[in-house]
Design a protein around this motif. Structure first.
Motif, PDB file in Angstrom:
ATOM      1  N   LEU A  44       0.815  -1.219   0.000  1.00 44.12           N
ATOM      2  CA  LEU A  44       0.000   0.000   0.000  1.00 44.12           C
ATOM      3  C   LEU A  44       0.846   1.265   0.000  1.00 44.12           C
ATOM      4  CD1 LEU A  44      -2.835  -0.995   2.513  1.00 44.12           C
ATOM      5  CD2 LEU A  44      -2.937  -0.913   0.011  1.00 44.12           C
ATOM      6  N   LEU A  45       2.161   1.112   0.028  1.00 48.33           N
ATOM      7  CA  LEU A  45       3.046   2.283  -0.013  1.00 48.33           C
ATOM      8  C   LEU A  45       3.217   2.704  -1.465  1.00 48.33           C
ATOM      9  CD1 LEU A  45       5.737   1.029   2.525  1.00 48.33           C
ATOM     10  CD2 LEU A  45       3.951   2.712   2.944  1.00 48.33           C
ATOM     11  N   ALA A  46       2.415   3.666  -1.898  1.00 48.03           N
ATOM     12  CA  ALA A  46       2.393   4.051  -3.307  1.00 48.03           C
ATOM     13  C   ALA A  46       3.239   5.277  -3.608  1.00 48.03           C
ATOM     14  CB  ALA A  46       0.940   4.298  -3.744  1.00 48.03           C
ATOM     15  N   GLU A  47       3.223   6.254  -2.739  1.00 45.55           N
ATOM     16  CA  GLU A  47       3.940   7.498  -2.976  1.00 45.55           C
ATOM     17  C   GLU A  47       5.436   7.323  -2.743  1.00 45.55           C
ATOM     18  OE1 GLU A  47       2.569  10.199  -4.080  1.00 45.55           O
ATOM     19  OE2 GLU A  47       0.449   9.621  -3.919  1.00 45.55           O
ATOM     20  N   LYS A  48       6.231   8.058  -3.516  1.00 47.98           N
ATOM     21  CA  LYS A  48       7.690   7.981  -3.394  1.00 47.98           C
ATOM     22  C   LYS A  48       8.146   8.398  -1.992  1.00 47.98           C
ATOM     23  CE  LYS A  48      11.978   9.834  -5.337  1.00 47.98           C
ATOM     24  NZ  LYS A  48      12.578  10.802  -6.305  1.00 47.98           N
ATOM     25  N   ALA A  49       7.553   9.444  -1.466  1.00 48.30           N
ATOM     26  CA  ALA A  49       7.973   9.970  -0.150  1.00 48.30           C
ATOM     27  C   ALA A  49       7.715   8.966   0.963  1.00 48.30           C
ATOM     28  CB  ALA A  49       7.250  11.281   0.136  1.00 48.30           C
ATOM     29  N   GLU A  50       6.578   8.247   0.878  1.00 47.83           N
ATOM     30  CA  GLU A  50       6.296   7.291   1.950  1.00 47.83           C
ATOM     31  C   GLU A  50       7.154   6.049   1.828  1.00 47.83           C
ATOM     32  OE1 GLU A  50       2.278   5.797   2.046  1.00 47.83           O
ATOM     33  OE2 GLU A  50       2.067   5.920  -0.130  1.00 47.83           O
ATOM     34  N   LYS A  51       7.504   5.665   0.587  1.00 47.48           N
ATOM     35  CA  LYS A  51       8.413   4.539   0.407  1.00 47.48           C
ATOM     36  C   LYS A  51       9.788   4.870   0.980  1.00 47.48           C
ATOM     37  CE  LYS A  51       6.283   2.599  -3.780  1.00 47.48           C
ATOM     38  NZ  LYS A  51       6.490   2.334  -5.234  1.00 47.48           N
ATOM     39  N   GLU A  52      10.256   6.089   0.688  1.00 48.75           N
ATOM     40  CA  GLU A  52      11.570   6.496   1.197  1.00 48.75           C
ATOM     41  C   GLU A  52      11.572   6.557   2.730  1.00 48.75           C
ATOM     42  OE1 GLU A  52      12.331  10.197  -0.695  1.00 48.75           O
ATOM     43  OE2 GLU A  52      13.052   9.283  -2.582  1.00 48.75           O
ATOM     44  N   LEU A  53      10.466   7.025   3.307  1.00 46.48           N
ATOM     45  CA  LEU A  53      10.389   7.089   4.761  1.00 46.48           C
ATOM     46  C   LEU A  53      10.389   5.684   5.355  1.00 46.48           C
ATOM     47  CD1 LEU A  53      10.091   8.616   7.398  1.00 46.48           C
ATOM     48  CD2 LEU A  53       7.618   8.692   7.021  1.00 46.48           C
ATOM     49  N   TYR A  54       9.667   4.759   4.722  1.00 45.82           N
ATOM     50  CA  TYR A  54       9.620   3.385   5.225  1.00 45.82           C
ATOM     51  C   TYR A  54      10.999   2.736   5.155  1.00 45.82           C
ATOM     52  CZ  TYR A  54       8.442  -1.549   5.633  1.00 45.82           C
ATOM     53  OH  TYR A  54       8.403  -2.863   6.027  1.00 45.82           O
ATOM     54  N   GLU A  55      11.703   2.953   4.029  1.00 45.03           N
ATOM     55  CA  GLU A  55      13.046   2.381   3.876  1.00 45.03           C
ATOM     56  C   GLU A  55      14.010   2.973   4.910  1.00 45.03           C
ATOM     57  OE1 GLU A  55      14.015   3.243  -0.159  1.00 45.03           O
ATOM     58  OE2 GLU A  55      12.651   1.722  -1.004  1.00 45.03           O
ATOM     59  N   SER A  56      13.906   4.279   5.130  1.00 37.95           N
ATOM     60  CA  SER A  56      14.776   4.924   6.119  1.00 37.95           C
ATOM     61  C   SER A  56      14.470   4.423   7.518  1.00 37.95           C
ATOM     62  CB  SER A  56      14.604   6.445   6.064  1.00 37.95           C
ATOM     63  OG  SER A  56      15.015   6.951   4.822  1.00 37.95           O
TER      64      SER A  56
END
Length: 694
Positions: free
Chosen positions: A607-619
């Motif tokens: 459900l992580l679609a946006e680039k910003a939320e993916k980057e936050l999850y990875e960080s």
């Protein structure tokens, strides 16, 4: 123009322990009264002797300052009718405040026009004000214990026998329940005549000094100190200083004269404390020792009077001390005939608290708590054995004759008797140390065994009292539980001990649960005790000058390990002083605000679609491992440093992602991500409560 004011309150002997706070209170109340009554002065001081409280004010103005006040009345609309005639509201305002309509004016306030008027109040003569003010000061003083006498309408520490209010050379006369006001005071009870007249306020101190009364307590303190040090030096000795004893003696005498006394050297065979305690606690004598710290067979007493018949006074003091030391020697010799193990058995018949049981029951609890702590701290086998023995003997001296006579010696005599009976020195020292600290400012236990034993004893008392519902309420704390908790905290911080507080409480409460005497749910009692410690720790750390918001940020995560909490507070305090902390605190505040709306920690990666939320999850995934590893090692510098790596991804996420979208699944997933970040942060501190000054 101005004049000095002296207001002496003559009493029967006031307890010495009341005096310091009473004089502070008298000063505070008087300063406030003069200020509120608009009477200026140059300086104000308070003094005291055993039978007088003194207020002395230098250069007190002879007249109150005039008072000019601006009075706000009704709005202009309500004050005047359509023809600009004054309404009843305006007339009432003017009449009630003694204003003429010519002196009122219009002034705007917050966009609305109101009627105002100026009122001038002329100051009256100070001596007239003092007639009302001084009786109020007299009756406003409070004491830890007070009394009423005769038909008096107010309470005081001891009966008030005379009042002497002199302003310049003028007596301020007022009637307070028939207590006489006059220009007469009393000199020394023995060396002076019955009544002494004071002609002017500025002559007060000199006249009383001629009558063998040194009114200034600071001057008396200096005289006592110098006289005692001089006498000790003449005996090639060193005065054993005791500030509390000195403070008490200062308020026991009006005209101090120190004298040297002696006692038979054979008494020096007694333990040092068994000699010092009767001297200090019972006779108010200063002991003397040599440069090696060995006690001399001399003492210094302070007489309330001059050196007349000083030899007779010395002999009387020596006789009294000799009797005290003879009793101590007898008790000591008799006590040595009884083993400490036998004393422990006697504890079965000594009640600690009606519901909690005997001192013997408490001893078993202390042993249990000590064993638990020894395991937690990974003490070696030898230390555990010594700790167990010390715990068993810790309270044995309570049934000895020496401690029954001189209860100040509990623990100290336990150490002495343990050494006499061949116990290990570490065991003997721990018996004494488990009472430390005895009061604020006292020494901490030096050994780990003594420290553990002290904690074990105090946590038993706290847990027991909370279990049966006698925890502190308001100012009531009959078992000194606040002080007990603060002592535990200070010992833990002093020894840098890592102890799971909740587990310790759970272990300490078991005996009371097994006896079936707990009056509430066990979990609630444990939570109450934990919260009790949290509040005490907060106060301790505030006293150590840590910022309140830093303390709250750490304690908001819960209190498990007191020493660990201090380490986090220290690290957070260092970071807070850095400019970079401003940005990270703000970022995590935004996280916390939205994380409060989350109802799950489960993150669905699909459900992580946006680039910003993916980057936050990875960080977050990368940082959480670094953070967890650092926290487990208590490496809080690198723990906070790793959190800094999340600042940019968090800001980017909030700048480019809408969290509260209509799609419930996506919204829930984004909130869960923020909740996971907050949960990670909360393992260190709640950064959202930090107050950052810009």
């Amino acid at each position: 123009m101005s004049r000095d004011l002296v207001f002496e309150i003559g009493t029967e002997e006031i307890p010495a322990k009341f005096m310091n706070k009473t004089l502070e209170q008298l000063k505070e109340v008087s300063e406030k009264s003069f200020t509120e009554n608009r009477i200026n002065f140059k300086s104000l001081e308070t003094y005291g002797t055993p039978r007088r409280l003194v207020l002395y004010v230098k250069a007190l103005d002879e007249k109150q300052e005039d008072l000019e006040t601006e009075l706000k009345g009704p709005s202009k609309k309500a004050a005047y009718d359509a023809e600009s005639n004054p309404t009843k509201a305006l007339l009432g305002f003017a009449k009630g405040n003694g204003l003429s309509l010519e002196n009122v004016y219009i002034k705007e306030l917050s966009g609305t026009e109101y009627v105002y008027g100026r009122k001038h109040v002329s100051g009256i003569a100070a001596k007239e004000v003092l007639k009302e003010l001084l009786p109020e000061i007299l009756t406003s003083i409070s004491f830890p214990k007070s009394m009423k006498w005769g038909n008096k309408s107010f309470r005081f520490a001891r009966p008030v026998r005379w009042l002497m209010p002199i302003y310049g050379d003028e007596l301020i006369e007022f009637d307070k329940d028939g207590i006489p006001c006059s220009k007469f005071t009393r000199g020394h009870r023995v060396l002076s005549k019955d009544k002494v007249e004071i002609d002017r306020a500025e002559n007060y101190f000199d006249i009383l000094k001629r009558e063998y009364v040194i009114v200034d307590q600071n001057e008396r303190r200096e005289i006592i100190q110098k006289q005692c040090e001089k006498i000790a030096k003449e005996k090639n000795g060193v005065l054993i200083k005791d500030e509390e004893l000195l403070e008490e003696i200062v308020y026991l005498v009006e005209y101090p004269t120190a004298l040297l006394g002696s006692f038979e050297s054979d008494f020096l065979k007694l333990p040092k404390e068994a000699i010092i305690t009767p001297m200090k606690e019972h006779q108010r004598y200063f002991p003397i020792e040599n440069e090696k710290g060995e006690l001399l067979n001399n003492f210094i007493a302070v007489r309330n009077g001059d050196d007349s018949f000083i030899d007779v006074v010395r002999q009387g003091n020596e006789k009294v001390l000799r009797a005290r030391l003879s009793d101590a020697r007898f008790f000591y010799e008799e006590d040595k005939k009884v083993s400490l193990d036998d004393c422990v058995e006697k504890l079965k018949h000594v009640v600690f608290q009606e519901t909690l049981g005997t001192i013997y029951d408490k001893t078993r609890n202390i042993m249990n708590n000590s064993a638990y702590l020894a395991d937690c701290l990974n003490l070696d086998r030898d230390s555990k054995n010594k700790l167990d023995r010390a715990a068993y003997l810790a309270k044995a001296d309570l049934v000895t004759s020496m401690v029954k006579e001189f209860d100040e010696l509990q623990g100290i005599m336990g150490r002495e008797y343990a050494l006499v009976q061949g116990e290990d020195a570490k065991v003997a020292n721990a018996i004494e140390e488990h009472y430390m600290p005895r009061n604020a400012g006292d020494a901490m236990p030096a050994s780990i065994i003594g420290s553990v034993l002290s904690i074990a004893d105090r946590i038993d008392t706290i847990s027991g009292c909370f279990s049966i519902g006698i925890q502190p309420t308001g100012s009531q704390d009959p078992y000194a539980l606040r002080r007990q908790a603060i002592s535990i905290i200070n010992i833990i911080l002093d020894q840098e001990l890592h102890i799971n507080l909740k587990s310790l409480i759970e272990n300490a409460i078991k005996p009371f649960y097994n006896k079936g005497i707990i009056k509430a749910e066990v979990s609630n009692v444990i939570d109450d005790i934990n919260e009790f410690f949290k509040q005490r720790l907060r106060n301790v750390l505030l006293d150590r000058r840590y910022d309140y918001d830093v303390i709250d940020a750490v304690l908001k995560t819960g209190l498990i390990d007191i020493q660990d909490a201090l380490l986090r507070i220290k690290e957070l305090s260092d970071w807070k002083s850095q400019q970079d902390f401003l940005s990270i605190a703000g970022s995590f505040n935004r996280v916390s605000n939205l994380a409060a709306k989350a109802d799950s920690l489960e993150i669905n990666g699909e459900l992580l679609a946006e680039k910003a939320e993916k980057e936050l999850y990875e960080s977050y995934t990368e940082v959480s491992k670094l953070f967890r590893d650092a926290v487990e090692k208590r490496d809080y510098y690198n723990a906070l440093k790793s959190l800094m790596l999340l600042k940019a991804p968090i800001d980017n996420f909030f700048d480019n992602t809408m969290v509260m979208v209509d799609d419930k699944c996506i919204r829930r997933n984004r909130l869960a991500l923020l909740k996971n970040i907050e949960s990670m942060m909360m393992r260190f501190a709640d950064l959202s409560v930090i107050v950052v000054s810009r």
